[in-house]
Every structure is written in structure tokens, then in C-alpha cells.
Design an enzyme around this catalytic site. Sequence first.
Site, mmCIF file in Angstrom:
data_model
loop_
_atom_site.group_PDB
_atom_site.id
_atom_site.type_symbol
_atom_site.label_atom_id
_atom_site.label_comp_id
_atom_site.label_asym_id
_atom_site.label_seq_id
_atom_site.Cartn_x
_atom_site.Cartn_y
_atom_site.Cartn_z
ATOM 1 N N HIS A 1 1.659 5.343 -1.613
ATOM 2 C CA HIS A 1 1.333 6.560 -2.352
ATOM 3 C C HIS A 1 2.627 7.184 -2.874
ATOM 4 C CE1 HIS A 1 -2.872 6.749 -0.937
ATOM 5 N NE2 HIS A 1 -2.384 6.195 0.168
ATOM 6 N N HIS B 1 -4.912 -0.850 5.512
ATOM 7 C CA HIS B 1 -4.380 -0.173 6.711
ATOM 8 C C HIS B 1 -5.315 -0.273 7.911
ATOM 9 C CE1 HIS B 1 -6.949 2.835 4.928
ATOM 10 N NE2 HIS B 1 -6.033 3.306 4.109
ATOM 11 N N HIS C 1 -10.487 1.182 1.351
ATOM 12 C CA HIS C 1 -10.248 2.072 2.486
ATOM 13 C C HIS C 1 -11.517 2.030 3.329
ATOM 14 C CE1 HIS C 1 -8.510 5.989 4.229
ATOM 15 N NE2 HIS C 1 -9.623 5.734 4.915
ATOM 16 N N HIS D 1 0.870 -1.187 0.000
ATOM 17 C CA HIS D 1 0.000 0.000 0.000
ATOM 18 C C HIS D 1 0.903 1.231 0.000
ATOM 19 C CE1 HIS D 1 -3.907 2.067 1.150
ATOM 20 N NE2 HIS D 1 -3.002 3.045 1.180
ATOM 21 N N LYS E 1 -9.190 -0.132 -6.283
ATOM 22 C CA LYS E 1 -9.140 0.485 -4.959
ATOM 23 C C LYS E 1 -10.404 1.310 -4.735
ATOM 24 C CE LYS E 1 -7.774 1.935 -0.975
ATOM 25 N NZ LYS E 1 -6.602 2.790 -0.750
ATOM 26 N N ASP F 1 1.464 2.591 3.526
ATOM 27 C CA ASP F 1 0.606 3.771 3.388
ATOM 28 C C ASP F 1 1.448 5.036 3.483
ATOM 29 O OD1 ASP F 1 -1.695 5.209 2.917
ATOM 30 O OD2 ASP F 1 -2.401 5.147 4.989
#
Length: 334
Positions: A14, A165, A131, A12, A94, A237
Site C-alpha cells: 500500500h 496475507h 483479501h 503486496h 484485487k 502489506d
Amino acid sequence: MEITLETPLDMHLHLREQEMLTLVAPFSAAQFAGGVIMPNLVEPVDSLQRLRAYRSAILTACDGAVFHPYMTLFFRDYSQQELMAARDAIIGLKLYPAGITTQSEAGVRNFDQIEKTVALLEELDIPLLIHGESSGFVMDREQEFLPVYERLATTFPRLRIVMEHITTADALTLLDRFDNVAATITLHHLLITLDDVAGNLLQPDLFCKPIAKTPRDREALRRAVLDGHPRLMFGSDSAPHPRHRKECLGCAAGIFSAPVALPALVQLFEEADCLDRLPIFVSTNAQRFYRITPPAKTVHLERLPWQVPKHYETVAPFLAEKTIAWRLKPSGSD
């Protein structure tokens, strides 16, 4: 003392865009054989064309390092034709509830209207990454979302679902009820609680979504990870923001943990006397659940203390100015 890890993965991640992408991608590429790339850019990655362009930009930013970007599409109402065309290029879709986190305004507003697309995911064996937060009281959001996971796991028993997460003991309880569900856990949720974020002076660089929870929740996450739970995967994350987005009214949510991810995990597992279980968390479980074969990559770490910098250009890292007992071994060193 040294430790060697084979094909570690960040499930995960970004990486942002443009200058930020160029700054942060090398930190992940130095430590991991691959990462699951989040699609919530300013313009969401919700087409095969945009996905291919973003993947190319990531590879350019990684500058030749062995790193496989496992791409995701932003959840929307896709046709079967679109999903079949994208299937070989993605690791999953996602799903974000609308407005729940950074650049998620185009997310799902009505969960009663997603089943057509979800049924296609099950049919085509494309994982669904979620999420999982409601829009309720901030400490209850993950718990309030658990019935959605339960309904999806029950209605679509062949669909592989990833709870992203997770932060609570209750999420672990649900995980154990469904074989088609796995979860990612971050480094920061294994180390901090809400008290670290707001117990004294407010710490904007520790503000993230889902927000850090209670010591009880942190202990449950640690226990499950360190015991080698078979469906828990590491997902950093890591979510960088420049200083002007952190030190302001309306502080952006996200913790930039990429520079310290593996060294801090090694330290955590060593302190718990279970370094032998670290590969399960950072590689084995992800390969099994996602049915992937990452590129071969061996990462060496050495027990040599180093101080985490205060900033990397415009971004403050997790554990800034703290000393970590382990570091990546420089390439070419004895």
C-alpha cells in the site's frame, strides 16, 4: 558480513496517495525491484484511466529509483472489453469483501454474483488477488473464508489465485491442495501474535487486518516460508497511517513495515540458518507464479546493527525503536 539479493519483490504493498505516497514510496523503491500495488484508495482504482494516473504518481514519488509498480484494478463487474484493454497494464484484479478493511466499502457483497467476471479473468489469464476474510468473529475470519477459495480454485482450475496475507495454519493446508493457488505472507505475521497486539497494553501500531493470530499459526507460517514452499511469496502489506488515525477511537488497521522489510527478513532467515532460501521467498516464487521478469536490481545488505526510528514524520514504523542486526548498505559505500 554482507548479503546480496537479486530483484527482490514486494508482492503486496500500500503506497497511499499525495503526501503519504511521497513519504513512503522511497522506502520500498530502495529495497525492491518492484511491488504489487493495492488499489483501495479513497476513490478505488477501478478504471484504466485512474490506474495510469496512479502509476504515474508512484513513479514520480520513487524519484528515478529502479522500481516497477505492478498495478492492480479494484474488483468490480468488468466487461471483456475493459479487461482486454487493461490486461497489459495490470498484474491482476484485487478482490475485497465489502467493508472488510481500509477503504473497501465498494468491495464484493454477494460472492454468488462474481463468476461472470472471474470467468473472464480465467479466459484472459489475469490473476485474481483476494483479501480472504469473512465478517465473522475476528479470529475466525480467514478460516471462514477458505471455502470461497476452494470453490473458486475448483470451478476455475486455470485461474491463478493469490490468497493475500495469509495468517493461519489452515490456509497453508488449503494452499497445498491446489496448484493454481499461491499466497503472500507478511513480515509482521512471521514475527508477532495477537499477544503482542493486545496481551498487555494495547499496541495500535500492531493492529492490522487480518489480525495477528496464535503462536501455532505463526510457527506454521515460519516453517513453510523457511522451508522454501514453492508458492509462498513475500508481500509486506505495508500500510501506513498518520498518528491521528492510529492513536484514536476507531484505530485504523495497518502496519507500516516498508522501512524494515528486507533487513528484518534477512535477520529472521539468518537466525533460522537458511539465508540461502530467502531469494525463493522474496523473488523466485513470485516471478514463477506471476510469470513476470522484473527489472534488474541488486540490493546489498550488511550485518551492521541499527535502531529503527520512532517515527518517520507522521508515521510509526514496524519495530520502532528496536535494533535490527542488518541494514541496507548505503549506495556508494565500500
